[in-house]
Scaffold this motif. Structure first.
Motif, PDB file in Angstrom:
ATOM      1  N   GLN A  82      21.146  19.401 -34.719  1.00 42.85           N
ATOM      2  CA  GLN A  82      22.532  19.332 -35.176  1.00 42.85           C
ATOM      3  C   GLN A  82      23.482  18.791 -34.100  1.00 42.85           C
ATOM      4  O   GLN A  82      24.696  18.900 -34.241  1.00 42.85           O
ATOM      5  N   ASN A  83      22.942  18.211 -33.042  1.00 42.70           N
ATOM      6  CA  ASN A  83      23.751  17.818 -31.887  1.00 42.70           C
ATOM      7  C   ASN A  83      23.868  16.300 -31.733  1.00 42.70           C
ATOM      8  O   ASN A  83      23.911  15.789 -30.619  1.00 42.70           O
ATOM      9  N   ALA A  84      23.953  15.581 -32.846  1.00 45.45           N
ATOM     10  CA  ALA A  84      23.971  14.113 -32.789  1.00 45.45           C
ATOM     11  C   ALA A  84      25.171  13.587 -31.994  1.00 45.45           C
ATOM     12  O   ALA A  84      25.036  12.693 -31.158  1.00 45.45           O
ATOM     13  N   GLU A  85      26.348  14.135 -32.238  1.00 41.99           N
ATOM     14  CA  GLU A  85      27.548  13.662 -31.531  1.00 41.99           C
ATOM     15  C   GLU A  85      27.443  13.944 -30.042  1.00 41.99           C
ATOM     16  O   GLU A  85      27.798  13.105 -29.207  1.00 41.99           O
ATOM     17  N   LEU A  86      26.942  15.132 -29.708  1.00 39.52           N
ATOM     18  CA  LEU A  86      26.775  15.491 -28.303  1.00 39.52           C
ATOM     19  C   LEU A  86      25.753  14.577 -27.627  1.00 39.52           C
ATOM     20  O   LEU A  86      25.970  14.118 -26.495  1.00 39.52           O
TER      21      LEU A  86
ATOM     22  N   HIS B  94      25.004  11.539 -28.349  1.00 39.39           N
ATOM     23  CA  HIS B  94      25.650  10.234 -28.135  1.00 39.39           C
ATOM     24  C   HIS B  94      26.563  10.283 -26.915  1.00 39.39           C
ATOM     25  O   HIS B  94      26.580   9.348 -26.093  1.00 39.39           O
ATOM     26  N   LEU B  95      27.317  11.368 -26.788  1.00 42.73           N
ATOM     27  CA  LEU B  95      28.214  11.521 -25.640  1.00 42.73           C
ATOM     28  C   LEU B  95      27.437  11.538 -24.324  1.00 42.73           C
ATOM     29  O   LEU B  95      27.863  10.927 -23.337  1.00 42.73           O
TER      30      LEU B  95
ATOM     31  N   GLN C  51      26.648   8.240 -23.188  1.00 38.92           N
ATOM     32  CA  GLN C  51      27.831   7.601 -22.607  1.00 38.92           C
ATOM     33  C   GLN C  51      28.048   8.066 -21.176  1.00 38.92           C
ATOM     34  O   GLN C  51      28.397   7.257 -20.299  1.00 38.92           O
TER      35      GLN C  51
ATOM     36  N   SER D 188      31.960   6.814 -20.968  1.00 42.48           N
ATOM     37  CA  SER D 188      32.773   7.728 -21.758  1.00 42.48           C
ATOM     38  C   SER D 188      34.247   7.620 -21.348  1.00 42.48           C
ATOM     39  O   SER D 188      34.572   7.514 -20.159  1.00 42.48           O
TER      40      SER D 188
ATOM     41  N   LEU E 293      35.973  17.402 -22.880  1.00 42.42           N
ATOM     42  CA  LEU E 293      35.364  17.737 -24.159  1.00 42.42           C
ATOM     43  C   LEU E 293      34.523  19.006 -24.031  1.00 42.42           C
ATOM     44  O   LEU E 293      33.840  19.214 -23.032  1.00 42.42           O
TER      45      LEU E 293
ATOM     46  N   TYR F  17      31.613  21.236 -26.062  1.00 43.70           N
ATOM     47  CA  TYR F  17      30.640  21.195 -27.151  1.00 43.70           C
ATOM     48  C   TYR F  17      29.756  22.437 -27.116  1.00 43.70           C
ATOM     49  O   TYR F  17      29.290  22.841 -26.046  1.00 43.70           O
TER      50      TYR F  17
END
Length: 229
Positions: A23-27, A29-30, A33, A39, A142, A144
């Motif tokens: 469930q950590n797709a956005e993290l 990706h970050l 970066q 980033s 950020l 998370y």
């Protein structure tokens, strides 16, 4: 077999690509970066339960050029250096009073020089058991929560890894492994490697009896053959 069991605790290289996203797709990706220093945010704080993957991500980032994994008991690690563009601070809630002072100073220097920092903890920054000014800085960028994989997601990931290497596993093996072995993905992946090797050595399929045999031998610190001259 003796060497195989000893290897169960061996360190394995950790990478961003080997991080099970779940469930950590956005993290995820970050973190790529941050690895590329692309980033827009220069600070990130990751929190979550033990074995969710926080240390895995920091070790993966530490493998990128110009990075430093900070050891809390090494004061020199908190010293800013121009050649280091990414600082990685794990388990912030466990920092000693002196380390908190050093971390506070480092946060300020990182911001001043435009470097990057990823820090982690078991809880969000607002409730970290650290000095207030440091808690504020950990909330600069950020924040998370890392969500650990569910049992179904772990089984799916291990099944995919087994399929990728052409390893056939009986349906009962992975659920049993989750119930009778360490539950973090690093340990589970290491055990999958051991099962593959043990299956080849013994010419036996990966079934529940084979897994039980391997777990029993792994749990025994000494084997009869160790005592032989």
């Amino acid at each position: 077999m003796k060497q195989l069991v000893l290897d169960l605790g061996a360190d394995q290289a950790q990478s961003l690509d080997s991080f099970e996203v779940g469930q950590n797709a956005e993290l995820a990706h970050l973190m790529h970066q941050f690895a590329g220093r692309s980033s827009r945010e220069h600070f990130a704080y990751l929190w979550g339960e033990a074995s969710a993957g926080k240390t895995h991500l920091l070790h993966a980032l530490a493998a990128t050029p110009g990075s430093r994994y900070i050891r809390a008991d090494h004061p020199d690690d908190f010293t800013y250096a121009p050649e280091v563009s990414l600082y990685l601070l794990d388990d912030c809630g466990a920092l000693s009073a002196d380390a908190q002072i050093d971390a506070f100073a480092l946060f300020n220097q990182i911001r001043e020089h435009g470097a990057y920092m990823v820090s982690t903890g078991a809880v969000p920054p607002a409730v970290l058991p650290v000095r207030e000014d440091l808690r504020t800085r950990m909330g600069w960028g950020l924040i998370y929560q890392i969500h650990g994989l569910s049992d179904d997601e772990k089984i799916a990931a291990l099944t995919h890894a087994a399929d990728a290497r052409g390893l056939t596993i009986s349906a009962s093996v992975l659920p049993y492994l989750l119930s009778h072995f360490r539950r973090d993905m690093r340990s589970l992946s290491t055990m999958l490697d051991a099962l593959d090797q043990y299956s080849l050595e013994t010419q036996r399929p990966v079934t529940l009896p084979l897994l039980r045999d391997l777990l029993q031998q792994a749990a025994s610190p000494h084997h009869p053959e160790d005592a032989k001259p």
